[in-house]
Design a protein around this motif. Sequence first.
Motif, mmCIF file in Angstrom:
data_model
loop_
_atom_site.group_PDB
_atom_site.id
_atom_site.type_symbol
_atom_site.label_atom_id
_atom_site.label_comp_id
_atom_site.label_asym_id
_atom_site.label_seq_id
_atom_site.Cartn_x
_atom_site.Cartn_y
_atom_site.Cartn_z
ATOM 1 N N TYR A 193 0.851 -1.183 0.000
ATOM 2 C CA TYR A 193 0.000 0.000 0.000
ATOM 3 C C TYR A 193 0.886 1.232 0.000
ATOM 4 N N VAL A 194 0.534 2.214 -0.813
ATOM 5 C CA VAL A 194 1.250 3.492 -0.817
ATOM 6 C C VAL A 194 0.239 4.599 -0.554
ATOM 7 N N SER A 195 0.505 5.394 0.467
ATOM 8 C CA SER A 195 -0.366 6.512 0.826
ATOM 9 C C SER A 195 0.395 7.814 0.662
ATOM 10 N N ALA A 196 -0.091 8.675 -0.236
ATOM 11 C CA ALA A 196 0.554 9.968 -0.488
ATOM 12 C C ALA A 196 -0.270 11.088 0.154
ATOM 13 N N SER A 197 0.399 12.107 0.609
ATOM 14 C CA SER A 197 -0.272 13.238 1.253
ATOM 15 C C SER A 197 -0.715 14.264 0.220
ATOM 16 N N LEU A 198 -1.953 14.736 0.350
ATOM 17 C CA LEU A 198 -2.470 15.779 -0.534
ATOM 18 C C LEU A 198 -3.428 16.661 0.263
ATOM 19 N N ASP A 199 -2.986 17.856 0.588
ATOM 20 C CA ASP A 199 -3.765 18.738 1.463
ATOM 21 C C ASP A 199 -4.442 19.883 0.730
ATOM 22 N N PHE A 222 2.154 20.711 -5.396
ATOM 23 C CA PHE A 222 1.039 20.006 -6.029
ATOM 24 C C PHE A 222 1.487 19.341 -7.324
ATOM 25 N N GLU A 223 2.248 20.065 -8.133
ATOM 26 C CA GLU A 223 2.723 19.503 -9.391
ATOM 27 C C GLU A 223 3.623 18.294 -9.146
ATOM 28 N N LYS A 224 4.431 18.366 -8.096
ATOM 29 C CA LYS A 224 5.347 17.270 -7.800
ATOM 30 C C LYS A 224 4.598 16.015 -7.379
ATOM 31 N N VAL A 225 3.653 16.166 -6.466
ATOM 32 C CA VAL A 225 2.953 14.974 -5.980
ATOM 33 C C VAL A 225 2.029 14.397 -7.048
ATOM 34 N N THR A 226 1.414 15.246 -7.869
ATOM 35 C CA THR A 226 0.527 14.717 -8.910
ATOM 36 C C THR A 226 1.316 13.990 -9.991
ATOM 37 N N LYS A 227 2.516 14.459 -10.281
ATOM 38 C CA LYS A 227 3.391 13.741 -11.228
ATOM 39 C C LYS A 227 3.743 12.353 -10.670
ATOM 40 N N THR A 228 4.083 12.308 -9.400
ATOM 41 C CA THR A 228 4.425 11.033 -8.771
ATOM 42 C C THR A 228 3.220 10.100 -8.741
ATOM 43 N N LEU A 229 2.050 10.643 -8.421
ATOM 44 C CA LEU A 229 0.839 9.820 -8.395
ATOM 45 C C LEU A 229 0.522 9.254 -9.782
ATOM 46 N N ALA A 230 0.715 10.069 -10.808
ATOM 47 C CA ALA A 230 0.460 9.594 -12.176
ATOM 48 C C ALA A 230 1.402 8.451 -12.535
ATOM 49 N N LYS A 279 0.671 4.177 -13.203
ATOM 50 C CA LYS A 279 1.180 3.328 -14.281
ATOM 51 C C LYS A 279 1.753 2.029 -13.723
ATOM 52 N N ILE A 280 2.475 2.140 -12.616
ATOM 53 C CA ILE A 280 3.021 0.940 -11.972
ATOM 54 C C ILE A 280 1.889 0.059 -11.467
ATOM 55 N N GLN A 281 0.845 0.693 -10.953
ATOM 56 C CA GLN A 281 -0.300 -0.029 -10.397
ATOM 57 C C GLN A 281 -0.982 -0.911 -11.444
ATOM 58 N N GLN A 282 -0.947 -0.476 -12.689
ATOM 59 C CA GLN A 282 -1.613 -1.226 -13.751
ATOM 60 C C GLN A 282 -1.023 -2.617 -13.946
ATOM 61 N N LYS A 283 0.236 -2.781 -13.566
ATOM 62 C CA LYS A 283 0.916 -4.056 -13.801
ATOM 63 C C LYS A 283 1.305 -4.773 -12.508
ATOM 64 N N ASN A 284 0.928 -4.196 -11.355
ATOM 65 C CA ASN A 284 1.357 -4.779 -10.091
ATOM 66 C C ASN A 284 0.227 -4.736 -9.070
ATOM 67 N N ASP A 285 0.344 -5.583 -8.051
ATOM 68 C CA ASP A 285 -0.634 -5.611 -6.965
ATOM 69 C C ASP A 285 -0.284 -4.505 -5.971
ATOM 70 N N LEU A 286 -0.711 -3.303 -6.309
ATOM 71 C CA LEU A 286 -0.379 -2.106 -5.536
ATOM 72 C C LEU A 286 -1.653 -1.336 -5.235
ATOM 73 N N PHE A 287 -1.856 -1.011 -3.953
ATOM 74 C CA PHE A 287 -2.995 -0.179 -3.577
ATOM 75 C C PHE A 287 -2.485 1.243 -3.350
ATOM 76 N N LYS A 333 -11.820 12.124 -9.531
ATOM 77 C CA LYS A 333 -11.532 12.254 -10.965
ATOM 78 C C LYS A 333 -10.359 11.371 -11.380
ATOM 79 N N ASN A 334 -9.396 11.236 -10.491
ATOM 80 C CA ASN A 334 -8.191 10.477 -10.823
ATOM 81 C C ASN A 334 -8.198 9.054 -10.254
ATOM 82 N N ASN A 335 -9.388 8.635 -9.804
ATOM 83 C CA ASN A 335 -9.551 7.275 -9.288
ATOM 84 C C ASN A 335 -8.554 6.974 -8.168
#
Length: 380
Positions: free
Chosen positions: A148-154, A170-178, A182-190, A214-216
């Motif tokens: 599980y990966v939990s990112a902070s977004l305030d 905001f730009e930095k964390v949204t880039k990382t989340l995006a 992509k990694i999540q699509q091929k791995n068992d990652l929450f 919006k970004n699921n």
Amino acid sequence: MKADDPVNLKNILKIPRFVAGGIKFHAAGKLYTPKPIFSTIRVTHRCDSRCLSCIFWKENKKSDELSPQIIETLYKDKLFSSLEMLTLSGGEATLRDDLADIAEAVLKSCRNIKRITLCTNGFNNRRVIRAVKNLLKVAQSRGNIKLYVSASLDGVGQLHEKIRGVPDAFEKVTKTLADLKKIQQKNDLFLSVNCTVQPLNVPYLKEIFDYGEKNNLPLTFSPICTSEVFTDDEELKNRLQFSPAQFAELQKIISNELMPKLRTFNRAFWQDYLNLISGAKRRVPCLLLNHYLQIDTNGFMRGCDFDSRFIYGHIKDSEPHQIWFSEKSRNMRRTIKKDYCPRCTVNCNVGYSLAREFFYYARYLSSEKFHHLTGKDILR
């Protein structure tokens, strides 16, 4: 029915097991002292964020961090034989280049772990992506462990930058989340995001929620905690408290706009939180008291991250199981339960606690279904 609705045939068939688990949960600390099933390693106090509500980033010390070798020896202790969940946090956990080694060190002895969680601010894309990929390799090598990966977004846009004190936050964390998506699509990652609710972002909670939807990205709202563990500035603590007008606005937004859309466990927490702030005692259960142990990067064993009194001892003082089962630790848990827990406003792993305790959650879910069918409330 909501996507995360736990009232389904699979869970209904598990009710006898849930009931047995709930009885065991309530017996803990009364009839017996359980071993921890959940542990957090605060792997560092270093942080590349500059949050208003925290002093960790001001320390910026690397010298006292526990090595993977020390951590491996520590978790070999019989106290950790029942461990099911491991969280790696900081500071900013990914500032440690050896996160995968730390996870591997724990897993060598703790064979029952089913879940590893990484908490991150997501600012340094390359570092976070590398850490997640390495942790995935460790989890996949064990076969039955989910990461599980939990990112902070305030906040959305400049608001997140203002709260976190980092340019282009905001730009930095949204880039990382995006990239993590992509990694999540091929791995068992929450992958999920956590928003710390505070005076600055109360008016924008709907906007933050909409971004996650919006970004699921499953989103959890957690009220800010102004514990002395994170800051010793009394003036700052006062500024971070909700004024009566801010709390009224928060109550309106949560109750009228967000409550039906929140994840089930987060709805249960916020209903209780709003009652708590209005003068009631906390009713949402918490497993931190009897089932949780945090290992701080300086070697202290903590029972709760949000009360500086809740320190069992230091790993150099004695064997971990001797510290945990000591009369001093038992008395500390009794005191915390009496003096602190009834007024606690912290949203720590509430979902896991609700599932373990079962009875409050079952009543809450029954109340939701009853309200949906009749428009009346039975749990208030």
